[in-house]
Design a protein around this motif. Structure first.
Motif, PDB file in Angstrom:
ATOM      1  N   ALA A 356       1.006  -1.019  -0.133  1.00 23.55           N
ATOM      2  CA  ALA A 356       0.148  -0.148   0.005  1.00 23.55           C
ATOM      3  C   ALA A 356       0.832   1.639   0.000  1.00 23.55           C
ATOM      4  O   ALA A 356       2.034   1.619   0.797  1.00 23.55           O
ATOM      5  CB  ALA A 356      -1.411   0.130   1.065  1.00 23.55           C
ATOM      6  N   TRP A 357       0.177   2.638  -0.442  1.00 24.78           N
ATOM      7  CA  TRP A 357       1.435   3.563  -0.987  1.00 24.78           C
ATOM      8  C   TRP A 357      -0.486   4.751  -0.096  1.00 24.78           C
ATOM      9  O   TRP A 357      -0.821   4.194  -0.579  1.00 24.78           O
ATOM     10  CB  TRP A 357       1.537   4.301  -2.405  1.00 24.78           C
ATOM     11  CG  TRP A 357       2.646   2.855  -2.576  1.00 24.78           C
ATOM     12  CD1 TRP A 357       3.810   2.437  -2.360  1.00 24.78           C
ATOM     13  CD2 TRP A 357       1.718   1.681  -2.917  1.00 24.78           C
ATOM     14  NE1 TRP A 357       4.269   1.788  -2.855  1.00 24.78           N
ATOM     15  CE2 TRP A 357       3.426   0.699  -3.058  1.00 24.78           C
ATOM     16  CE3 TRP A 357       0.717   0.417  -3.786  1.00 24.78           C
ATOM     17  CZ2 TRP A 357       3.286  -0.437  -4.046  1.00 24.78           C
ATOM     18  CZ3 TRP A 357       1.106  -1.058  -4.453  1.00 24.78           C
ATOM     19  CH2 TRP A 357       2.403  -0.878  -4.514  1.00 24.78           C
ATOM     20  N   GLU A 358       0.806   5.780   0.168  1.00 20.30           N
ATOM     21  CA  GLU A 358      -0.126   6.917  -0.009  1.00 20.30           C
ATOM     22  C   GLU A 358      -0.775   7.131  -1.340  1.00 20.30           C
ATOM     23  O   GLU A 358       0.299   7.561  -2.039  1.00 20.30           O
ATOM     24  CB  GLU A 358       0.204   7.756   1.051  1.00 20.30           C
ATOM     25  CG  GLU A 358       1.113   8.295   2.831  1.00 20.30           C
ATOM     26  CD  GLU A 358       1.553   9.276   3.381  1.00 20.30           C
ATOM     27  OE1 GLU A 358       1.983  10.550   1.966  1.00 20.30           O
ATOM     28  OE2 GLU A 358       1.117   8.836   4.185  1.00 20.30           O
ATOM     29  N   VAL A 359      -1.892   7.838  -1.643  1.00 21.10           N
ATOM     30  CA  VAL A 359      -2.776   8.540  -2.702  1.00 21.10           C
ATOM     31  C   VAL A 359      -1.798   9.765  -3.087  1.00 21.10           C
ATOM     32  O   VAL A 359      -1.107   9.629  -4.231  1.00 21.10           O
ATOM     33  CB  VAL A 359      -3.548   8.932  -2.954  1.00 21.10           C
ATOM     34  CG1 VAL A 359      -4.369   9.380  -4.156  1.00 21.10           C
ATOM     35  CG2 VAL A 359      -4.235   7.317  -2.871  1.00 21.10           C
ATOM     36  N   ALA A 360      -1.677  10.509  -1.947  1.00 21.56           N
ATOM     37  CA  ALA A 360      -1.191  11.889  -2.335  1.00 21.56           C
ATOM     38  C   ALA A 360       0.239  11.852  -2.207  1.00 21.56           C
ATOM     39  O   ALA A 360       0.771  12.910  -3.697  1.00 21.56           O
ATOM     40  CB  ALA A 360      -1.418  12.513  -1.327  1.00 21.56           C
ATOM     41  N   SER A 361       1.088  11.397  -2.611  1.00 23.67           N
ATOM     42  CA  SER A 361       2.540  11.618  -2.251  1.00 23.67           C
ATOM     43  C   SER A 361       3.689  10.036  -2.749  1.00 23.67           C
ATOM     44  O   SER A 361       4.560  10.019  -2.991  1.00 23.67           O
ATOM     45  CB  SER A 361       3.630  11.334  -1.221  1.00 23.67           C
ATOM     46  OG  SER A 361       2.992  10.177  -0.122  1.00 23.67           O
ATOM     47  N   GLY A 362       2.718   9.189  -2.659  1.00 23.11           N
ATOM     48  CA  GLY A 362       2.941   7.655  -2.959  1.00 23.11           C
ATOM     49  C   GLY A 362       3.551   7.210  -2.174  1.00 23.11           C
ATOM     50  O   GLY A 362       4.790   6.065  -2.041  1.00 23.11           O
ATOM     51  N   LYS A 363       4.126   7.408  -0.507  1.00 21.04           N
ATOM     52  CA  LYS A 363       5.141   7.316   0.482  1.00 21.04           C
ATOM     53  C   LYS A 363       4.611   5.299   0.219  1.00 21.04           C
ATOM     54  O   LYS A 363       3.115   5.084   0.780  1.00 21.04           O
ATOM     55  CB  LYS A 363       4.653   8.001   1.642  1.00 21.04           C
ATOM     56  CG  LYS A 363       5.405   7.019   2.658  1.00 21.04           C
ATOM     57  CD  LYS A 363       5.363   8.220   3.833  1.00 21.04           C
ATOM     58  CE  LYS A 363       5.161   7.268   5.523  1.00 21.04           C
ATOM     59  NZ  LYS A 363       5.201   8.505   6.647  1.00 21.04           N
ATOM     60  N   ALA A 364       5.538   4.899   0.691  1.00 21.28           N
ATOM     61  CA  ALA A 364       5.087   2.905   1.195  1.00 21.28           C
ATOM     62  C   ALA A 364       4.915   2.640   1.795  1.00 21.28           C
ATOM     63  O   ALA A 364       5.425   3.543   3.260  1.00 21.28           O
ATOM     64  CB  ALA A 364       6.307   2.575   1.046  1.00 21.28           C
ATOM     65  N   LEU A 365       3.169   2.546   2.317  1.00 20.42           N
ATOM     66  CA  LEU A 365       2.227   2.029   3.948  1.00 20.42           C
ATOM     67  C   LEU A 365       3.184   1.131   4.434  1.00 20.42           C
ATOM     68  O   LEU A 365       3.558   0.683   5.517  1.00 20.42           O
ATOM     69  CB  LEU A 365       1.374   2.613   3.956  1.00 20.42           C
ATOM     70  CG  LEU A 365       0.808   3.802   3.647  1.00 20.42           C
ATOM     71  CD1 LEU A 365      -0.977   4.400   3.198  1.00 20.42           C
ATOM     72  CD2 LEU A 365       1.362   4.922   4.311  1.00 20.42           C
TER      73      LEU A 365
END
Length: 630
Positions: A356-365
């Motif tokens: 999973a990732w943040e929609v806004a930034s692409g940061k991996a969750l």
């Protein structure tokens, strides 16, 4: 149901990494071309394959948690049918019975928990999904509610004769009384557009409980058509999943691209080029117009089919790709089967686990852990984020249905399905509804034998709804796509599903109905929406408290969009498409069980999820077609 052959150039399974691999391929299969003429009613599945007896027509099987104690007295014996429409002996006088069958709560013989016995009475006889003919009894001494009412011998003879005549003509009475005229106008549980909905034009305004406007004239015209793209040399088919609507554009996946078209004119507003074809897409869009897809990193070839490793976020308002990410299981990049969006998070699943990732930034969750003994095969998004987590080996599988925090992946609640259920699809995340083919008992390739209504907060099973494949026509792909279901809708704490087609009353015609199940009890509500003679009706989505549905047309008419009032089940026609043969041929090649259908504010968009060269060279094929009312 015969399944279509898989497309070529399947990506290889990921070797040696992550949890056990599913035997299913990574890529979905192209749907078979839908028939141009109404098909015959499908046959029933091998009920002997079911893990437990089916308790009733569309009613829930025994839940996996201990149910309330069943009645101690045995159910009454089912009445014997009169035999091919004629009574075997003079019938005895009977008290009047309300109609029973498709969508009606009947006073019929019951099994455990008050459910009607499956298979009673036989097909072709009054009662097999059709109301039995009844004769009202004259008032008796004592008045309503009084005791000691008796019927004298002369009256009994008269009533018996009338009942016998009614039984003979009973089958024909059903079709006359369910044609959208007379009786149905006053029956709020069964008011349907039996004639296809032409008598339900409202002349403007909005349908009750919904946002969709009712046009003064529902007759539509073709706004534009998108020709099927030319395939790369040596390629037989390519996935084109993904279509979305904004206030300005209709966006549709092509071959290694997503194109935004003007909603009315069909002119190209923007194009997003991709390095390879789309593998999967989510229908969910954020408030600021962003959605997610999975695609290949390059164009496939005969020697290198390419894997679906790229997860990208698309800005539908700006017409651009925001970011693209990959994830690994061990040292191998994951080939993803599905993707969804919920709560500002993009989540994708596979046979190697989920990420999973943040929609806004692409940061991996989060990403799969090599120490995991279970793995996230996929996710359902929208109002909540739900993971389908697989544990155990193949054929000893246990699915954990988890409502999770979209920011952290932490489990909020969990429901464990019975061991042996290999695949499940997310129908809705709020309320949480799952579909599964328990024991491969559906028998029709639909992927559904049962629905599971689950409490999001506690993870407890609310109810289990039996939906035999030979009786209901919804479909789910729980093998790879996880949240890809068609032909159903969830709203008002109810599940709306279509019945299979059956004889309509015309010489060769077929028809069906939409019925409703209560998600707290699992029982039918008694609401029913008839497709009408020679039409077939399929739910598309909810519009507030109303159900939007598509009506597949007969051979000489165009399809329709109708709004079904969530309370009365009265139908209002929002659109009726042209009946010209050339237009109808394109429309009927893109039906709900094999295509993507979007409707909003007088505009209908239908599109294919595969581009192929299976058609002959002299046939012009289309990727999408758009209709609009004035």
């Amino acid at each position: 149901m015969t399944q279509p052959p898989p497309p070529p150039n399947q990506p290889p399974q990921q070797p040696g990494f992550g949890p056990p691999q599913d035997p299913a391929g990574q890529q979905p299969q192209p749907p078979a071309q839908p028939p141009q003429q109404p098909s015959s009613a499908p046959g029933g599945p091998d009920l002997g394959k079911a893990p437990q007896p089916q308790p009733g027509y569309g009613y829930p099987q025994a839940p996996q948690t201990p149910p309330p104690a069943a009645p101690q007295t045995p159910p009454p014996a089912a009445p014997q049918g009169p035999g091919y429409g004629y009574p075997q002996q003079p019938p005895q006088a009977q008290p009047p019975q309300p109609p029973a069958g498709y969508g009606y709560p009947g006073q019929q013989p019951t099994g455990p928990y008050g459910q009607p016995q499956y298979g009673q009475p036989g097909y072709g006889q009054p009662g097999y999904g059709y109301p039995q003919a009844t004769v009202p009894m004259p008032p008796q001494p004592g008045g309503p509610g009084g005791g000691g009412r008796k019927i004298n011998a002369q009256l009994a003879i008269i009533v018996a004769a009338v009942v016998a005549i009614a039984l003979i003509i009973g089958g024909g009475v059903w079709y006359a009384s369910s044609s959208g005229k007379d009786d149905d106008k006053n029956n709020t549980a069964s008011s349907g557009g039996g004639t296809g909905g032409k008598d339900s034009k409202n002349g403007g305004g909005t349908s009750s409980g919904g946002e969709e406007k009712v046009p003064a004239d529902p007759s539509s015209k073709v706004l534009f058509q998108v020709p099927e793209p030319k395939l790369p040399k040596g390629t037989e088919s390519i996935v084109t999943s993904g279509s979305w609507l904004t206030d300005k554009v209709y966006a549709k996946s092509g071959i290694a691209e997503i194109v935004g078209y003007d909603r009315d004119k069909g002119t190209e507003a923007w194009t997003i080029d991709l390095p390879g074809p789309v593998c999967a897409a989510t229908e969910h869009v954020t408030d600021d117009g962003r959605t997610a897809i999975v695609h290949k990193p390059a164009m496939p070839t005969k020697t290198d089919p390419q894997s679906c490793t790229q997860v990208s976020v698309i800005d539908l308002a700006a017409g651009k790709k925001v970011w693209s990410k990959t994830a690994k299981s061990g040292t191998m990049e994951i080939s993803f089967n599905n993707v969804t969006v919920s709560g500002g998070t993009v989540a994708a699943g596979s046979t190697s686990g989920g990420a999973a990732w943040e929609v806004a930034s692409g940061k991996a969750l989060w990403a799969p852990k090599t120490s995991d003994t279970c793995y996230d095969s996929g996710y359902g998004g929208g109002p909540k984020l739900v993971a389908v987590r697989k544990c155990g080996s193949y054929e000893q599988r246990q699915l954990h249905i988890q409502t999770i925090d979209p920011k952290t992946g932490n489990v909020i609640s969990e429901y464990k399905m019975s061991e042996g259920i290999e695949y499940a699809a997310v129908v809705s995340t709020d309320p949480l509804v799952m579909a599964a083919d328990v024991g491969d008992s559906a028998g029709d390739g639909s992927g559904i034998s049962d629905f599971f209504s689950i409490d999001n907060k506690t993870g407890k099973l609310r109810t289990r709804i039996s939906a035999p494949g030979d009786e209901y026509a919804a479909r789910c792909d729980g093998i790879t796509k996880i949240e890809h279901c068609s032909g159903l809708a969830v709203g008002n704490d109810r599940l709306y599903i279509p019945t299979e087609e059956h004889d309509s009353g015309s010489e060769y015609g077929q028809t069906n109905e939409i019925v409703a199940f209560d998600l707290s009890t699992g029982k039918q509500t008694g609401q029913r929406a008839d497709a009408g003679e020679d039409y077939s009706i399929t739910p598309l989505r909810m519009d507030g408290g109303n159900i939007l549905a598509y009506k597949k047309p007969p051979y000489d008419k165009g399809g329709q969009i109708v709004s079904i009032d969530g309370g009365t089940f009265k139908q209002t026609t929002l659109m009726e498409n042209p009946s010209t043969e050339s237009v109808r041929d394109v429309e009927t090649s893109m039906l709900p069980d094999s295509a993507e259908i979007l409707y909003s504010q007088g505009r209908l968009y239908m599109s294919d999820v595969f581009a192929s060269d299976f058609s002959s060279s002299d046939e012009k094929e289309y990727l999408a077609i758009a209709f609009g009312t004035s």
